[in-house]
Design a protein around this motif. Sequence first.
Motif, PDB file in Angstrom:
ATOM      1  N   ARG A 177       0.816  -1.211   0.000  1.00  0.00           N
ATOM      2  CA  ARG A 177       0.000   0.000   0.000  1.00  0.00           C
ATOM      3  C   ARG A 177       0.851   1.263   0.000  1.00  0.00           C
ATOM      4  NH1 ARG A 177      -5.330   0.039   0.292  1.00  0.00           N
ATOM      5  NH2 ARG A 177      -4.842   1.998  -0.750  1.00  0.00           N
ATOM      6  N   TYR A 178       2.169   1.108   0.168  1.00  0.00           N
ATOM      7  CA  TYR A 178       3.082   2.242   0.014  1.00  0.00           C
ATOM      8  C   TYR A 178       3.827   2.129  -1.322  1.00  0.00           C
ATOM      9  CZ  TYR A 178       6.079   6.086   1.643  1.00  0.00           C
ATOM     10  OH  TYR A 178       6.721   7.305   1.788  1.00  0.00           O
ATOM     11  N   GLN A 179       3.216   1.375  -2.250  1.00  0.00           N
ATOM     12  CA  GLN A 179       3.725   1.284  -3.619  1.00  0.00           C
ATOM     13  C   GLN A 179       2.586   1.658  -4.574  1.00  0.00           C
ATOM     14  OE1 GLN A 179       6.833   0.714  -4.078  1.00  0.00           O
ATOM     15  NE2 GLN A 179       7.615  -1.036  -2.932  1.00  0.00           N
ATOM     16  N   THR A 180       2.925   2.258  -5.691  1.00  0.00           N
ATOM     17  CA  THR A 180       1.935   2.438  -6.746  1.00  0.00           C
ATOM     18  C   THR A 180       1.709   1.086  -7.422  1.00  0.00           C
ATOM     19  OG1 THR A 180       3.620   2.935  -8.404  1.00  0.00           O
ATOM     20  CG2 THR A 180       2.728   4.803  -7.145  1.00  0.00           C
ATOM     21  N   VAL A 181       0.569   0.955  -8.104  1.00  0.00           N
ATOM     22  CA  VAL A 181       0.274  -0.315  -8.783  1.00  0.00           C
ATOM     23  C   VAL A 181       1.174  -0.509  -9.999  1.00  0.00           C
ATOM     24  CG1 VAL A 181      -2.109  -0.392  -7.973  1.00  0.00           C
ATOM     25  CG2 VAL A 181      -1.592   0.711 -10.173  1.00  0.00           C
ATOM     26  N   TYR A 182       1.843   0.571 -10.430  1.00  0.00           N
ATOM     27  CA  TYR A 182       2.720   0.468 -11.603  1.00  0.00           C
ATOM     28  C   TYR A 182       4.205   0.571 -11.230  1.00  0.00           C
ATOM     29  CZ  TYR A 182       1.733   5.490 -11.024  1.00  0.00           C
ATOM     30  OH  TYR A 182       1.532   6.751 -10.503  1.00  0.00           O
ATOM     31  N   ALA A 183       4.544   0.404  -9.952  1.00  0.00           N
ATOM     32  CA  ALA A 183       5.940   0.475  -9.518  1.00  0.00           C
ATOM     33  C   ALA A 183       6.752  -0.646 -10.174  1.00  0.00           C
ATOM     34  CB  ALA A 183       6.020   0.366  -7.998  1.00  0.00           C
ATOM     35  N   ARG A 184       7.903  -0.285 -10.756  1.00  0.00           N
ATOM     36  CA  ARG A 184       8.727  -1.260 -11.475  1.00  0.00           C
ATOM     37  C   ARG A 184      10.182  -1.283 -11.019  1.00  0.00           C
ATOM     38  NH1 ARG A 184       7.477  -0.061 -17.861  1.00  0.00           N
ATOM     39  NH2 ARG A 184       5.256  -0.606 -17.905  1.00  0.00           N
ATOM     40  N   HIS A 185      10.789  -0.103 -10.923  1.00  0.00           N
ATOM     41  CA  HIS A 185      12.246  -0.017 -10.768  1.00  0.00           C
ATOM     42  C   HIS A 185      12.617   0.365  -9.332  1.00  0.00           C
ATOM     43  CE1 HIS A 185      12.489  -0.429 -15.072  1.00  0.00           C
ATOM     44  NE2 HIS A 185      11.700   0.608 -15.237  1.00  0.00           N
ATOM     45  N   GLU A 186      13.235  -0.567  -8.618  1.00  0.00           N
ATOM     46  CA  GLU A 186      13.547  -0.342  -7.203  1.00  0.00           C
ATOM     47  C   GLU A 186      14.604   0.730  -7.020  1.00  0.00           C
ATOM     48  OE1 GLU A 186      14.595  -4.181  -5.646  1.00  0.00           O
ATOM     49  OE2 GLU A 186      12.524  -4.559  -5.031  1.00  0.00           O
ATOM     50  N   ALA A 235      13.473   5.878  -1.554  1.00  0.00           N
ATOM     51  CA  ALA A 235      13.365   5.868  -0.099  1.00  0.00           C
ATOM     52  C   ALA A 235      12.000   6.387   0.349  1.00  0.00           C
ATOM     53  CB  ALA A 235      14.470   6.719   0.521  1.00  0.00           C
ATOM     54  N   ALA A 236      11.179   6.822  -0.600  1.00  0.00           N
ATOM     55  CA  ALA A 236       9.827   7.290  -0.302  1.00  0.00           C
ATOM     56  C   ALA A 236       8.983   7.106  -1.555  1.00  0.00           C
ATOM     57  CB  ALA A 236       9.844   8.760   0.118  1.00  0.00           C
ATOM     58  N   ALA A 237       7.688   6.940  -1.364  1.00  0.00           N
ATOM     59  CA  ALA A 237       6.799   6.698  -2.498  1.00  0.00           C
ATOM     60  C   ALA A 237       6.452   8.002  -3.214  1.00  0.00           C
ATOM     61  CB  ALA A 237       5.520   6.031  -2.019  1.00  0.00           C
ATOM     62  N   PRO A 238       6.245   7.929  -4.535  1.00  0.00           N
ATOM     63  CA  PRO A 238       5.653   9.060  -5.257  1.00  0.00           C
ATOM     64  C   PRO A 238       4.144   9.022  -5.003  1.00  0.00           C
ATOM     65  CG  PRO A 238       6.137   7.283  -6.798  1.00  0.00           C
ATOM     66  CD  PRO A 238       6.563   6.799  -5.428  1.00  0.00           C
ATOM     67  N   THR A 239       3.723   9.653  -3.929  1.00  0.00           N
ATOM     68  CA  THR A 239       2.415   9.350  -3.330  1.00  0.00           C
ATOM     69  C   THR A 239       1.208   9.764  -4.161  1.00  0.00           C
ATOM     70  OG1 THR A 239       2.582  11.389  -2.017  1.00  0.00           O
ATOM     71  CG2 THR A 239       3.303   9.336  -0.966  1.00  0.00           C
TER      72      THR A 239
END
Length: 347
Positions: free
Chosen positions: A169-178, A181-185
């Motif tokens: 829930r602290y990730q976007t559904v399209y997060a790909r590249h690790e 240090a903080a989410a693009p909220t």
Amino acid sequence: MKTSDFYYELPQQLIAQDPLEERSSSRLLVLHRDRQELEHRIFREVPEYLNSGDCLVINDTKVIPARLFGEKEDTKAGIEVLLLKRCTRSEFAGETVWETLVKPGKKARPGARISFGGGLLIGEVLEVVEEGNRLIRFTYKGIFEELLDRLGQMPLPPYITHQLQDKNRYQTVYARHEGSAAAPTAGLHFTPELLQAIEEKGVKVAHVTLHVGLGTFRPVKVEDVTQHHMHSEFYVIEEEAARLINQTKAAGGRVICVGTTSCRTLESATDEKGILHSGSGWTDIFIYPGYRFKMMDGLITNFHLPESTLLMLVSAFAGKETVMQAYEKAVREQYRFFSFGDAMLVV
């Protein structure tokens, strides 16, 4: 321009502590820049404000579980380490070296060794760098990212008072590249279904990557805004994304950035003729009122902390007085603020 010009009163109870069960059910405050009007909507209705031929730009960075709890090998004293960014200095080529924030710092002098997970991961403090951060070399068996996933916690902002039950829930559904240090909220509100509806409307979706560092959220400690210095963050813009975005502008469509991170990525890589260039690099761009936007036509963003660089960016785009009035309205209307809070669309 003073930092205090961007202060507003926020009741503690409006700071969202948990994400909503349904991502797209957040509230959406729509700010029309041209006529300075506000609308109160629900986030899933955002496609109504996007037109065929527009381009939505999303930041596909992925947050790493960057908060580690360990102990000094010699004294067994507890130490917390927060990974900020991977060190790319040539002398550390082939090694796992990170710039970190360490608490308590006085226990982490150069040469100190820190054990995590009963020795599964060992960190050696190499040197102290700017603002007291530490460079730490990690040694381990296996794959570093898998160990992080096992041992680390999500680096939630300090105003979030408890850990998440579900790390995703602290990730976007399209997060790909690790690497963040903080989410693009601003992207946390999107669901796969909502993105599909947007694309079916004829809106293109372009992926860029900016690994968010905690420097983004560093308090502005100087009263003169222009004296603040941003920490640098790494970005990547693939050729296909640059082509898509440039084509949108050439055809008269709008470029709508999801989040201040997407905005800073595009504005860093766009030249004075308004052409976006693919590539990768480090950016420390600081956008505040007076800045002339070269690429962005619209912005989806969350509500930001008082006196923050993020609030200054939004104010640069929509006008300081307009934005501060919108924030006052959001407080009166009991919107939820910050990382897990509601959203704002500025068009």
